[in-house]
Scaffold this active site. Structure first.
Site, PDB file in Angstrom:
ATOM      1  N   TRP A   1       0.575  -1.160  -0.021  1.00  9.18           N
ATOM      2  CA  TRP A   1      -0.092  -0.025  -0.072  1.00  9.18           C
ATOM      3  C   TRP A   1       0.979   1.234   0.009  1.00  9.18           C
ATOM      4  CZ3 TRP A   1      -4.551  -1.192   4.261  1.00  9.18           C
ATOM      5  CH2 TRP A   1      -5.275  -2.092   3.738  1.00  9.18           C
ATOM      6  N   LYS A   2       2.044   1.108   0.152  1.00  7.34           N
ATOM      7  CA  LYS A   2       3.124   2.371   0.153  1.00  7.34           C
ATOM      8  C   LYS A   2       2.565   3.334   1.076  1.00  7.34           C
ATOM      9  CE  LYS A   2       4.412   1.004  -4.391  1.00  7.34           C
ATOM     10  NZ  LYS A   2       5.048   1.532  -5.662  1.00  7.34           N
TER      11      LYS A   2
ATOM     12  N   HIS B   1      13.097  -1.705  -1.319  1.00 12.04           N
ATOM     13  CA  HIS B   1      12.162  -1.193  -2.389  1.00 12.04           C
ATOM     14  C   HIS B   1      12.889   0.045  -3.079  1.00 12.04           C
ATOM     15  CE1 HIS B   1       8.733   0.362  -4.639  1.00 12.04           C
ATOM     16  NE2 HIS B   1       8.345  -0.633  -4.413  1.00 12.04           N
TER      17      HIS B   1
ATOM     18  N   GLU C   1      11.863  -6.109  -9.519  1.00  6.67           N
ATOM     19  CA  GLU C   1      10.828  -4.854  -9.761  1.00  6.67           C
ATOM     20  C   GLU C   1      11.618  -3.947 -10.518  1.00  6.67           C
ATOM     21  OE1 GLU C   1       7.389  -4.910  -6.451  1.00  6.67           O
ATOM     22  OE2 GLU C   1       9.070  -3.259  -6.091  1.00  6.67           O
TER      23      GLU C   1
ATOM     24  N   SER D   1       3.442  -2.568 -12.159  1.00  9.27           N
ATOM     25  CA  SER D   1       2.211  -2.432 -12.963  1.00  9.27           C
ATOM     26  C   SER D   1       1.531  -3.755 -13.282  1.00  9.27           C
ATOM     27  CB  SER D   1       2.628  -1.802 -14.373  1.00  9.27           C
ATOM     28  OG  SER D   1       3.114  -0.609 -14.257  1.00  9.27           O
TER      29      SER D   1
HETATM   30  P1  PGA Z   1       2.784  -0.893  -8.921  1.00  9.84           P
HETATM   31  O1  PGA Z   1       3.897  -0.992  -7.989  1.00  9.84           O
HETATM   32  O2  PGA Z   1       2.227  -2.164  -8.995  1.00  9.84           O
HETATM   33  O3  PGA Z   1       2.066   0.417  -8.631  1.00  9.84           O
HETATM   34  O4  PGA Z   1       3.513  -0.746 -10.241  1.00  9.84           O
HETATM   35  C1  PGA Z   1       4.647  -2.198  -7.400  1.00  9.84           C
HETATM   36  C2  PGA Z   1       5.705  -1.898  -6.286  1.00  9.84           C
HETATM   37  O5  PGA Z   1       6.235  -0.599  -6.550  1.00  9.84           O
HETATM   38  O6  PGA Z   1       5.731  -2.662  -5.836  1.00  9.84           O
END
Ligand code: PGA
Length: 225
Positions: free
Chosen positions: A8-9, A99, A148, A185
């Site tokens: 969820w950041k 991350h 990622e 994404s």
């Molecule tokens: P996103 O982010 O699905 O919005 O591209 C992925 C992530 O940063 O883990």
């Protein structure tokens, strides 16, 4: 077993967290299938919402595990603003480390990330260690690596399943991690492409995980494989 991880950041207040879990619980109770047993669903809220999220997982009786988005490289002590692995262990089983948003915005790198992994493992938290490609160093003891590529995060342009699978195989062949998930994404539409083969062990979704309906759709699609 495939991992479906939601990050969820830095999003959601407590009201939105309650609504997310209520909505997810309704969908789960209406549609649950035995096949969900083949998925491990992990949600990573921000630190301030972990207690609430844990209570909601329990009260709705959901098959969701929790993860933190970061961990202190230090033990408990005089480290203002940090959250230690010891503090986290009663709330989460997993922790995202390295991350690219932490690497790029907070200058986190090499030795610091190794120390975070060491602290997590000490408290039996499972690190989900993010890598940008095969060249990113993975500290010893990492069980789950998350491939990622920075350009794919939040851009709407995902990596191809073929490339992601190739990198997952490289990581596993080099015995750097037992499991490799893909993030960047991911959507309900493209998730099956990543999970169809045996190389990729799951996905890590950012933006899409904020919406419980879309996140549920990812789960349903993954469970249909
Ligand atoms: P996103 O982010 O699905 O919005 O591209 C992925 C992530 O940063 O883990």
């Amino acid at each position: 077993m495939k991992y479906i991880i939601g990050n969820w950041k830095s999003n959601k207040d407590s009201r939105e967290v309650t609504i997310w879990f209520e909505t997810f619980a309704k969908l789960y109770k209406k549609n649950k299938t035995g096949k969900l047993n083949n998925l491990k669903v992990i949600i990573c809220p921000s630190f301030v919402q972990l207690v609430q999220a844990k209570q909601l997982v329990i009260s709705h009786n959901l098959p969701i595990k929790l993860g933190a988005q970061d961990v202190s490289p230090f033990a408990n002590g005089p480290y203002t603003g940090e959250v230690s692995a010891t503090q986290l262990k009663e709330l989460v089983e997993y922790v995202v480390i390295g991350h690219s948003e932490r690497r790029n915005n907070f200058q986190e790198n090499g030795g610091l990330l190794v120390q975070k992994v060491v602290m997590a493992i000490k408290e039996r938290l499972k690190p989900i260690f993010c890598i940008q490609g095969p060249k990113t160093t993975i500290p010893p003891g990492v069980s789950i690596a998350a491939y990622e590529p920075v350009w794919a995060i939040g851009s709407g342009t995902a990596e191809t399943p073929e490339n992601a699978a190739k990198i997952a195989r490289q990581v596993k062949q080099n015995k750097l991690a037992n499991l490799v998930v893909y993030g960047g994404s991911v959507t309900p539409e493209n998730v099956c492409g990543f999970l169809a083969g045996s190389s990729i062990d799951g996905i890590l979704a950012g933006g899409v995980s904020l919406d419980p309906v879309k996140f549920w759709q990812i789960i349903v699609n993954a469970a249909s494989l």
